[in-house]
Design a protein around this motif. Structure first.
Motif, PDB file in Angstrom:
ATOM      1  N   GLY A  87      54.803  46.482  20.894  1.00 18.25           N
ATOM      2  CA  GLY A  87      54.840  45.036  20.867  1.00 18.25           C
ATOM      3  C   GLY A  87      54.352  44.415  22.161  1.00 18.25           C
ATOM      4  N   THR A  88      53.763  45.205  23.044  1.00 15.53           N
ATOM      5  CA  THR A  88      53.240  44.694  24.303  1.00 15.53           C
ATOM      6  C   THR A  88      51.729  44.881  24.328  1.00 15.53           C
ATOM      7  OG1 THR A  88      53.489  46.795  25.432  1.00 15.53           O
ATOM      8  CG2 THR A  88      55.376  45.302  25.500  1.00 15.53           C
ATOM      9  N   LYS A  89      51.104  44.211  25.260  1.00 19.32           N
ATOM     10  CA  LYS A  89      49.659  44.319  25.415  1.00 19.32           C
ATOM     11  C   LYS A  89      49.364  45.465  26.368  1.00 19.32           C
ATOM     12  CE  LYS A  89      45.647  41.461  26.208  1.00 19.32           C
ATOM     13  NZ  LYS A  89      45.148  40.154  26.617  1.00 19.32           N
ATOM     14  N   ALA A  90      48.956  46.607  25.818  1.00 17.14           N
ATOM     15  CA  ALA A  90      48.720  47.795  26.632  1.00 17.14           C
ATOM     16  C   ALA A  90      47.255  48.199  26.550  1.00 17.14           C
ATOM     17  CB  ALA A  90      49.609  48.932  26.164  1.00 17.14           C
ATOM     18  N   HIS A  91      46.699  48.603  27.683  1.00 17.34           N
ATOM     19  CA  HIS A  91      45.325  49.077  27.777  1.00 17.34           C
ATOM     20  C   HIS A  91      45.361  50.598  27.809  1.00 17.34           C
ATOM     21  CE1 HIS A  91      43.689  45.071  28.861  1.00 17.34           C
ATOM     22  NE2 HIS A  91      44.930  44.905  29.255  1.00 17.34           N
ATOM     23  N   ARG A 104      44.173  67.041  28.124  1.00 19.30           N
ATOM     24  CA  ARG A 104      44.105  65.697  27.533  1.00 19.30           C
ATOM     25  C   ARG A 104      44.736  64.716  28.509  1.00 19.30           C
ATOM     26  NH1 ARG A 104      47.636  62.798  23.879  1.00 19.30           N
ATOM     27  NH2 ARG A 104      46.426  61.154  22.876  1.00 19.30           N
ATOM     28  N   ILE A 105      43.966  63.706  28.912  1.00 20.28           N
ATOM     29  CA  ILE A 105      44.427  62.716  29.871  1.00 20.28           C
ATOM     30  C   ILE A 105      44.550  61.373  29.157  1.00 20.28           C
ATOM     31  CG2 ILE A 105      43.881  61.484  32.004  1.00 20.28           C
ATOM     32  CD1 ILE A 105      42.438  64.028  32.925  1.00 20.28           C
ATOM     33  N   VAL A 106      45.687  60.715  29.353  1.00 23.43           N
ATOM     34  CA  VAL A 106      45.940  59.405  28.748  1.00 23.43           C
ATOM     35  C   VAL A 106      46.290  58.426  29.860  1.00 23.43           C
ATOM     36  CG1 VAL A 106      47.353  58.083  27.139  1.00 23.43           C
ATOM     37  CG2 VAL A 106      46.777  60.451  26.617  1.00 23.43           C
ATOM     38  N   TYR A 107      45.483  57.365  29.967  1.00 23.73           N
ATOM     39  CA  TYR A 107      45.720  56.277  30.914  1.00 23.73           C
ATOM     40  C   TYR A 107      46.280  55.114  30.109  1.00 23.73           C
ATOM     41  CZ  TYR A 107      44.540  52.405  34.078  1.00 23.73           C
ATOM     42  OH  TYR A 107      44.587  51.305  34.882  1.00 23.73           O
ATOM     43  N   ARG A 108      47.403  54.545  30.567  1.00 24.68           N
ATOM     44  CA  ARG A 108      48.017  53.421  29.858  1.00 24.68           C
ATOM     45  C   ARG A 108      48.517  52.422  30.878  1.00 24.68           C
ATOM     46  NH1 ARG A 108      53.102  51.581  28.252  1.00 24.68           N
ATOM     47  NH2 ARG A 108      53.142  50.632  26.196  1.00 24.68           N
ATOM     48  N   TRP A 109      48.082  51.161  30.712  1.00 16.87           N
ATOM     49  CA  TRP A 109      48.594  50.085  31.552  1.00 16.87           C
ATOM     50  C   TRP A 109      49.139  48.999  30.644  1.00 16.87           C
ATOM     51  CZ3 TRP A 109      46.451  45.016  32.895  1.00 16.87           C
ATOM     52  CH2 TRP A 109      47.249  44.344  33.826  1.00 16.87           C
ATOM     53  N   ASP A 110      50.441  48.743  30.768  1.00 20.05           N
ATOM     54  CA  ASP A 110      51.115  47.730  29.974  1.00 20.05           C
ATOM     55  C   ASP A 110      50.979  46.397  30.696  1.00 20.05           C
ATOM     56  OD1 ASP A 110      52.834  46.085  28.594  1.00 20.05           O
ATOM     57  OD2 ASP A 110      54.439  47.558  28.474  1.00 20.05           O
ATOM     58  N   GLN A 111      50.146  45.527  30.157  1.00 22.80           N
ATOM     59  CA  GLN A 111      49.852  44.260  30.827  1.00 22.80           C
ATOM     60  C   GLN A 111      51.051  43.314  30.809  1.00 22.80           C
ATOM     61  OE1 GLN A 111      46.223  42.473  29.541  1.00 22.80           O
ATOM     62  NE2 GLN A 111      46.428  40.717  30.865  1.00 22.80           N
ATOM     63  N   THR A 112      51.929  43.429  29.842  1.00 20.53           N
ATOM     64  CA  THR A 112      53.080  42.538  29.759  1.00 20.53           C
ATOM     65  C   THR A 112      54.113  42.854  30.837  1.00 20.53           C
ATOM     66  OG1 THR A 112      52.756  42.363  27.379  1.00 20.53           O
ATOM     67  CG2 THR A 112      54.888  41.666  28.247  1.00 20.53           C
ATOM     68  N   TRP A 113      54.476  44.130  30.992  1.00 22.04           N
ATOM     69  CA  TRP A 113      55.535  44.507  31.917  1.00 22.04           C
ATOM     70  C   TRP A 113      55.034  45.127  33.205  1.00 22.04           C
ATOM     71  CZ3 TRP A 113      59.719  42.103  30.904  1.00 22.04           C
ATOM     72  CH2 TRP A 113      59.996  41.759  29.587  1.00 22.04           C
ATOM     73  N   GLY A 114      53.754  45.504  33.282  1.00 25.21           N
ATOM     74  CA  GLY A 114      53.171  45.973  34.529  1.00 25.21           C
ATOM     75  C   GLY A 114      53.227  47.458  34.792  1.00 25.21           C
TER      76      GLY A 114
END
Length: 188
Positions: A87-91, A104-114
């Motif tokens: 439910g958040t805006k994640a990149h 396997r590398i996963v990059y995740r940045w949650d724009q809502t909570w930082g």
């Protein structure tokens, strides 16, 4: 698997080792806000003259509440596992490194909570709380692999104005060669 990690341009971010400091800052904000408000209301006769002090107390309490919410949304808090699209805006940027030794590398940045997290084979490598950033490029670098080592560099770019509404491309470089790119905002 991962030799070293480095987050270039980490002004305004907390590493996973700094989480206890953020918790202490939260408690300090609650304590200062409560003491200022109670002290102003109990020990002053003219409450209107001390309105700025009351405002400061409420602001400190608000900062404490905000820190509690942000810390509660840490995707790797005490064994909690992040779920895609909470439910958040994640990149996101997913890619695989290596020819013989695959990772396997996963990059995740949650724009809502930082929260910015990078995992290699589901093992947490980087966890940062990005609160404020003056840099237009966030860079995360680390080495992946044991026998077949690769230097991984992930860059996320943002625009100067209204960056939350514009695309924020993410690029991954393996040993200096571009491997994966997410040109759109890449949000879930």
């Amino acid at each position: 698997m991962v030799d070293r990690r480095r987050d270039a341009g980490s002004a305004g971010s907390l590493s996973s080792d700094d989480r206890p400091k953020a918790v202490v800052a939260c408690w300090i904000a609650f304590a200062v806000g409560s003491l200022v408000i109670v002290g102003t209301l109990v020990f002053s006769g003219n409450r209107l003259a001390l309105a700025p002090l009351l405002l400061f107390g409420f602001l400190a309490l608000l900062i404490g509440v905000f820190l509690v919410l942000v810390l509660a949304k840490d995707p790797y808090r005490r064994g909690a596992r992040p779920r895609a699209g909470e439910g958040t805006k994640a990149h996101y940027l997913n890619f695989t490194v290596g020819e013989h030794e695959m990772h396997r590398i996963v990059y995740r940045w949650d724009q809502t909570w930082g929260w910015l997290t990078v995992t290699v084979d589901d093992a947490l490598v980087v966890r940062r709380l990005v609160t404020l950033s003056v840099s237009l490029v966030r860079v995360v670098e680390f080495d992946a692999g044991e026998q077949e080592k690769h230097h991984v560099r992930i860059e996320k770019r943002r625009s100067l104005f209204v960056s939350f509404a514009r695309p924020q491309p993410i690029e991954a470089f393996i040993d200096g060669v571009p491997l994966a790119t997410r040109g759109d905002s890449g949000t879930v």
